[in-house]
Structures are given as structure tokens and as C-alpha cells.
Design an enzyme around this catalytic site. Sequence first.
Site, PDB file in Angstrom:
ATOM      1  N   ASP A 116       0.918  -1.002  -0.097  1.00 20.83           N
ATOM      2  CA  ASP A 116      -0.215  -0.352   0.061  1.00 20.83           C
ATOM      3  C   ASP A 116       0.682   1.421   0.146  1.00 20.83           C
ATOM      4  O   ASP A 116       2.237   1.125  -0.121  1.00 20.83           O
ATOM      5  CB  ASP A 116      -0.998  -0.086   1.030  1.00 20.83           C
ATOM      6  CG  ASP A 116      -0.233  -0.076   2.516  1.00 20.83           C
ATOM      7  OD1 ASP A 116      -0.833  -0.280   3.470  1.00 20.83           O
ATOM      8  OD2 ASP A 116       0.975   0.240   2.480  1.00 20.83           O
ATOM      9  N   VAL A 326      10.719   1.672   9.605  1.00 18.06           N
ATOM     10  CA  VAL A 326       9.490   0.544   9.870  1.00 18.06           C
ATOM     11  C   VAL A 326       8.913   0.328   8.387  1.00 18.06           C
ATOM     12  O   VAL A 326       8.934  -0.999   8.006  1.00 18.06           O
ATOM     13  CB  VAL A 326       8.661   0.663  10.877  1.00 18.06           C
ATOM     14  CG1 VAL A 326       7.539  -0.486  10.848  1.00 18.06           C
ATOM     15  CG2 VAL A 326       9.109   0.815  12.291  1.00 18.06           C
TER      16      VAL A 326
END
Length: 422
Positions: A116, A326
Site C-alpha cells: 500500500d 519500519v
Amino acid sequence: MERFVVAGGARLAGEVRVTGAKNSVLKLMAAALLAEGTSRLTAVPDILDVAIMAELLSRLGCTVVRAGDTVQITVPERPGHEADYDLVRRMRASIAVLGPLVARCGEAKVALPGGDAIGSRGLDMHVAGLTRLGATVTSEHGYLIARAPRLTGASVWLDFPSVGATENLLMAAVLAKGTTTIDNAAREPDIVDLCQFLQSMGARIGGVGTSTLEIDGVEGLHPAEHRTLPDRIVAGTWAVAAVLTRGEVFVRGGRAEHLEVALDKLVQAGAVVTPGVDGFGVRMEGRPRAVDVVTLPYPGFPTDLQPMVLSLNAVAEGTAMVTENVFEARWMFVNELTRLGADVRTDGHHAVVRGRERLSGAPVRAHDIRAGAALVLAGLVAEGTTEVHDVAHIDRGYEGFVDKLVALGADVRREVVPDEPF
Ligand code: EPZ
């Protein structure tokens, strides 16, 4: 399509209540699949993602009833085991039914969510972990299919403390034969919340809150009741909003202990953070100072607050370096912030932000939940009007965002967008 129209200039003041955590409640709802009967979850936020998970559970044969902030989930003796693409593509967190279904039904078929706006979002650790527990996992026609007559406990090491992989393996291991150890497990408060719900269903889990979880599998679990913990990312969003607008906000229900590093950064920026009964206060006088931030798994600085701290640094005094460890692609938001006049340069994992006296309002687009919220925050301190488009992303994670902003003194409204191209 809807947009938020934000008029800049307001100083936020007052109290705002934090709802239950999206990133916990979605997994609690999936965990209910592990036991036949009715589980009851309270403090459930009224957000789009909860509605999508409820729809997914209904398609698996569950009855999901919402009343106020309580959701009752009645799971049949034999739930379905297929999670459809049209739901999974709308919400990646649907992957959280993988572990419970293979543990409970011996088979799970879940559409691959794909990447995404923030990254490639691999599932290799979910697959490797389930394979260690004895499942056969294949990928066919866009679906991940996991099969195991009964899972068997094993030791699993995670290459990265993945939240999703920890949760899926935890929910698989509670019904496995024997003991499972998950090493380098994620330690987010959402994981602790999930462990507590599973324990109330009869699961045997040791090392809760640490990076080593030990799960003794049991023959069966029973339904239970659980109150969702408050959303630390929502609480953090309000804290940054108070500092950004040089305001004073009491974050009712927010847990300061779940946000230590983030609140410490706000203190470094010049804010005063006051722990209170059932919440904490944040007050900012004068222009915030720029703060360097490095995102890390919990208890490090949460990646989900990275866009908000970019917006803060965009109007702070000085220059800051923000490092994203991350999600490799969590900079898409920067292009939109630059449209508001921010000075941000990115290079790999790093963004250098040179603070400006003020931003100027413009039409921008939300590409994901947190980017959307951070653009609204930037609009609060931009001259003129900012239109944030695609606000369905924000509705996925923030309950009553506009109403709460208005209650704190902001000039924000929700509008239906006439069908003009943007
Ligand atoms: C959860 O995502 C949250 N989502 C995210 O919040 C949050 O940013 C993230 O944890 C980190 O805190 C939900 O809980 C629904 P990960 P998750 O597995 O579980 C890589 C929001 O805005 N990875 O910890 O998907 C992965 O690509 C959302 O509320 C693999 O490579 O995060 C990423 O770079 C956004 N292989 C990193 O690890 C795997 O098998 C962390 O992912 C699993 C993960």
C-alpha cells in the site's frame, strides 16, 4: 468522495476523549473466531475499519451486533475459512483472520492484500511461522492458503518484531498441540491487549509484553468479554495537534505510559506534558523547536506518528532529521506536505525538514490514515484554506475527527466533493 476544509489559525484548547485502539480491536475481533459462542468487546471505536472487519466476520458465518461502543460477535461451530479479496484489499488487517482460521478450522484461504501507500508489506514471516507450526502454506490465484489438521507447537524466530506476524502466530499457537515460543516478538500495547483477551478465553501465554512469548496450546477456548485499550496513536495525534497549534489539550483516556518516547519528543520541542487522572495534558507556548526522530518498533517512536511529527517540524524553529525504519516507502505524504509550502527533502530512510514560519493552504490528498490526519494538522497552521481530499482514509482510523477538532476550537468542516477531477 468527501473532503475536509480546514481554515488555519486556530489554537486548540479543551478536552478530547480517546477511543479504543484500531490496531488492537481489529485483532480482538479476529481472535473471537477461536471459540464457538458469543464474545463481547467494549470501547470499540466507530471507524470504517471496524465495519469492514465486522463484514468479513459476517461472511465467515458470524453474527456481529454493534450497540454503542460494544460489539458482540457470535461464532458458529464451523465458521467459513475464506476471506474475500474485495474486503482484504480495502483493509490489510484482514490478514489477522489467517492464524485463527487455520487453528480453528484446519484451513484458511485469505486473499493476498498486496502493498500500500507506505510499503511493500511482506507476509513472509507469517508464512514462515505457520510453516514452523506444521501448516502447509501455498499461494494460489491471489490467495494465501494454509492447511493443517492440527498445528504443532514449535520455536519461531522473527527476523523483525512484526506486529502482524506476532499476532497471527500467537492466535495460531493457542490451539496448537504443545508449546510454541515466539522470539523477537513485537511488544506493542496492542499485542498485550490481544494476549489478555486470549487469556480470558482460556489461552495459556507467558512472557506477555516481552519479546519472547511462550504459548502452551490448549484443546479448546471459550468466548469472553474484553475492554479495548485506548488508542495510543490517536492520543499521540491529539498531543502533536496541541503542540503544533501552540494550544492546551487534555487527552482524556490517553495512556502516557504507552507514548513515552513520543511525549518526550514533544517536551524536547518545548511543550509541557502533565500526566493526569485518566489521561494527560499537553500545553505549548510559543513556536515549537525542531526535533529529530527515529521510528522503531515499540517502545521506540511509533512509525504511525511519523507523518504528524513531520508536520510539526515543518513549522518548527530549526532543522530536523526524521528517520523511518519500519516502512520503507512512508514518504509519499511528503509531496502533499510540500504542496502546503513545507521544506522537506528525503533520501532513503531519512527526511530533512527545515522549519518555516508558516505554511500556506492548498488542496492536498490523503494517501493513508496517518498521512491524512497529519495533513489536517498541517492545515490547522497554514494560512488560508486547506482542502484534504480522500478523507475516507482518515475515517478508517479516527472516530469523529472533525467534530472533535471543532470542539477544540478548530475551523474544519466535512464536505461532499462535487464530481470535479482532482
Ligand atoms: C501494524 O501493521 C499496524 N497495522 C500499522 O498501523 C503499524 O504501522 C505497524 O503495525 C507497525 O507498528 C495494524 O495493526 C492493522 P508489521 P503490520 O508487520 O502488522 C515488514 C496504521 O496506520 N514485514 O509490524 O502490517 C513490513 O513490510 C497502520 O494504523 C515483512 O517484511 O506491521 C514492515 O516494513 C499502518 N514481512 C515491517 O515489517 C512480514 O511477514 C513492520 O510490519 C511482516 C512484516
